[in-house]
Design a protein around this motif. Structure first.
Motif, PDB file in Angstrom:
ATOM      1  N   LYS A 260      -8.115   5.583   2.522  1.00 18.34           N
ATOM      2  CA  LYS A 260      -7.078   6.850   2.292  1.00 18.34           C
ATOM      3  C   LYS A 260      -5.646   6.559   3.037  1.00 18.34           C
ATOM      4  CE  LYS A 260     -10.166  10.621   0.963  1.00 18.34           C
ATOM      5  NZ  LYS A 260     -11.056  12.146   1.473  1.00 18.34           N
TER       6      LYS A 260
ATOM      7  N   GLY B 263       1.456   2.272  -3.848  1.00 20.90           N
ATOM      8  CA  GLY B 263       0.339   2.304  -5.071  1.00 20.90           C
ATOM      9  C   GLY B 263       0.266   0.981  -5.788  1.00 20.90           C
TER      10      GLY B 263
ATOM     11  N   LEU C 238       0.487  -1.849   0.101  1.00 24.38           N
ATOM     12  CA  LEU C 238      -0.340   0.142  -0.408  1.00 24.38           C
ATOM     13  C   LEU C 238       0.668   1.462   0.332  1.00 24.38           C
ATOM     14  CD1 LEU C 238      -2.782  -1.422   2.739  1.00 24.38           C
ATOM     15  CD2 LEU C 238      -2.946   0.190   0.163  1.00 24.38           C
TER      16      LEU C 238
ATOM     17  N   ARG D  89      -2.295   8.839  -4.281  1.00 24.34           N
ATOM     18  CA  ARG D  89      -3.050   7.274  -4.688  1.00 24.34           C
ATOM     19  C   ARG D  89      -1.724   7.452  -5.973  1.00 24.34           C
ATOM     20  NH1 ARG D  89      -9.028   4.867  -6.234  1.00 24.34           N
ATOM     21  NH2 ARG D  89      -7.997   3.062  -7.314  1.00 24.34           N
ATOM     22  N   LYS D  90      -1.648   7.691  -6.746  1.00 27.13           N
ATOM     23  CA  LYS D  90      -0.954   7.588  -7.701  1.00 27.13           C
ATOM     24  C   LYS D  90       0.646   7.999  -7.734  1.00 27.13           C
ATOM     25  CE  LYS D  90      -1.530   7.009 -13.131  1.00 27.13           C
ATOM     26  NZ  LYS D  90      -2.028   7.926 -14.424  1.00 27.13           N
TER      27      LYS D  90
ATOM     28  N   GLU E   9      -0.211  -1.379  -4.470  1.00 29.46           N
ATOM     29  CA  GLU E   9      -1.611  -2.430  -4.014  1.00 29.46           C
ATOM     30  C   GLU E   9      -2.805  -0.983  -3.378  1.00 29.46           C
ATOM     31  OE1 GLU E   9      -3.908  -5.731  -3.439  1.00 29.46           O
ATOM     32  OE2 GLU E   9      -2.178  -6.278  -2.916  1.00 29.46           O
ATOM     33  N   VAL E  10      -4.001  -0.771  -3.756  1.00 31.33           N
ATOM     34  CA  VAL E  10      -4.544  -0.517  -3.573  1.00 31.33           C
ATOM     35  C   VAL E  10      -6.388  -0.114  -2.404  1.00 31.33           C
ATOM     36  CG1 VAL E  10      -5.801   1.693  -4.902  1.00 31.33           C
ATOM     37  CG2 VAL E  10      -4.661   0.609  -6.237  1.00 31.33           C
TER      38      VAL E  10
ATOM     39  N   THR F 296      -9.608  -0.885  -0.674  1.00 28.19           N
ATOM     40  CA  THR F 296     -10.196  -1.140  -1.573  1.00 28.19           C
ATOM     41  C   THR F 296     -11.300   0.066  -1.115  1.00 28.19           C
ATOM     42  OG1 THR F 296     -10.301  -3.183  -1.253  1.00 28.19           O
ATOM     43  CG2 THR F 296     -12.573  -2.624  -1.660  1.00 28.19           C
TER      44      THR F 296
END
Lengths: 223, 197
Positions: free
Chosen positions: A57, A49, A46, A66-67, A51-52, A54
């Motif tokens: 935040k 990134g 995580l 995120r990206k 793994e994102v 579900t």
């Protein structure tokens, strides 16, 4: 630098791998322990990134990210064979920098600098699949270092290494100026860290200094 | 092994742009089929031999390149001898050998990253929906992972032999495919982690 998990859960199909993780991490040396299948590798993925979540935040310095996480956080995998992309060391090290669209001079400078710092300049023109396990792990690390991340996450980095390479690799990790997160079953390696997280069944069940967390972990395994 | 074939040197062929080398290779292979005949083939063979010498490849490299193809070439020779005649079979096998060695000249003098650049240059006029970077990276990964898949193959074969399964194709293929797919998954994650879009 600090990374925050805000109510982060990860589900894979029907299985909840991580559940409601809320934690803020700013220490320079963080260790992650837990049984096989506890969710610690997913937790580690995580950070940059791969793994994102579900739900929930990820926040970098208080800002939801995120990206762009992977621009700031590097990741070293357990098996360097799966991380090295090109057949020649030098061109593999240039792979990430090319993705960042850096100039040829900047790319060469960064590679030369990182290899010199780790004392592996002599590997520059070697074929990657002919390197020893220890050398491959070093190349995987340099491949991340050249991208100059602020934090590096290691997922069981010493599992495939012999004692000598393990000690050399851990000494290298300890000398890194970046923030470091190490997932490992080798508890001795984590003794000098600033903070240890113990993950079980997708939850953080213990969080604190190495002495208390590691000793409790060992005690729980002997029950 | 294919990926062992890059020769560290500074020959004119090493310095030639990868796009040109790939283009000439494609043209050369096409011409060998268009102008079929012993004279063309002999000229092609001489040209390839000169390029091999120029690129710094030694006889052992040539043998190593052709060795894996020996059985296929032999099978082609037998079938063509049976269907046509020995002269034609010899021609077909010789042509294949020349093609393989011509490709070797390119792999021996071109780094994978240069080959990717060459492929990208070749695709520069392709429509925007063509995933150029992915195609180029895909080709490079094929070269990079040949030794890895081979080593998984040997691991699996040894593990199956240790269990007494000497000639069981299913027992060999299933773990090989599963491990290869698992590896592919992790490689994809690693590539993503290194900022590839």
């Amino acid at each position: 630098m600090n990374i925050e998990f805000a109510d982060v859960s990860v589900k894979k199909g029907e299985v909840t791998v991580l559940q409601d993780i809320s934690i803020r991490l700013s220490e320079r040396r963080i260790g992650v322990i837990g049984r096989n299948g506890s969710g610690k590798s997913t937790f580690a993925r995580l950070f940059n990134g791969i793994e994102v979540p579900t739900s929930g935040k990820m926040l970098l310095d208080g800002v939801p990210e995120r990206k762009n996480l992977r621009r700031h956080v590097g990741f070293v995998f357990q098996n360097p064979d799966n991380q090295i992309v090109y057949p020649i060391v030098e061109e593999d090290l240039a792979f990430g920098l090319k993705n960042l669209k850096l100039s040829r001079n900047e790319t060469e400078d960064r590679i030369a600098d990182a290899m010199r710092r780790l004392g592996i300049d002599h590997l520059r023109n070697r074929l990657t699949h002919q390197l020893s396990g220890g050398e491959k792990q070093m190349i995987a690390l340099v491949g991340v270092l050249v991208m100059r991340p602020r934090m590096i996450v290691f997922d069981e980095p010493t599992t495939l290494l012999d004692l000598w390479n393990k000690q050399k690799f851990m000494a290298t990790i300890n000398d890194l100026p970046q923030h470091v997160v190490v997932v490992s079953h080798d508890l001795e390696l984590l003794r000098g860290f600033d903070r240890i997280l113990h993950i079980e069944a997708g939850r953080i069940v213990a969080d604190g200094n190495p002495v208390s967390v590691l000793d409790n972990y060992i005690a729980s395994s002997q029950c | 092994m294919l990926t062992d074939l890059y020769i560290f040197a500074d020959s004119p062929l090493h310095r030639t742009r990868p796009g040109i080398k790939i283009g000439v290779l494609v043209l050369f292979c096409t011409l060998l089929f268009v102008f079929e005949g012993w004279v063309t083939l002999a000229l092609g063979g001489v040209a390839v031999a000169l390029c091999l010498a120029l690129s710094g490849l030694r006889a052992r490299h040539v043998v190593a390149t052709l060795r894996p193809a020996v059985w296929i070439l032999l099978a082609i020779f037998l079938v063509q001898s049976y269907l046509v005649d020995i002269l034609f079979a010899s021609f077909v096998v010789f042509r294949f050998a020349v093609l393989i060695l011509a490709a070797t000249v390119v792999t021996a003098t071109t780094r994978t990253s240069e080959m990717v650049d060459g492929i990208l240059a070749g695709l520069q006029f392709a429509p925007s929906w063509v995933p150029k970077n992915q195609i180029a990276l895909g080709v490079s990964l094929c070269l990079r992972f040949i030794p890895l898949v081979l080593s998984v193959f040997h691991d699996v074969r040894q593990a199956q032999r240790a269990r007494g399964l000497d000639r069981n194709l299913t027992a060999l293929l299933v773990p090989l495919v599963v491990r290869t797919l698992k590896t592919a998954d992790e490689v994809a994650q690693a590539i993503h982690a290194r900022s590839f879009d």
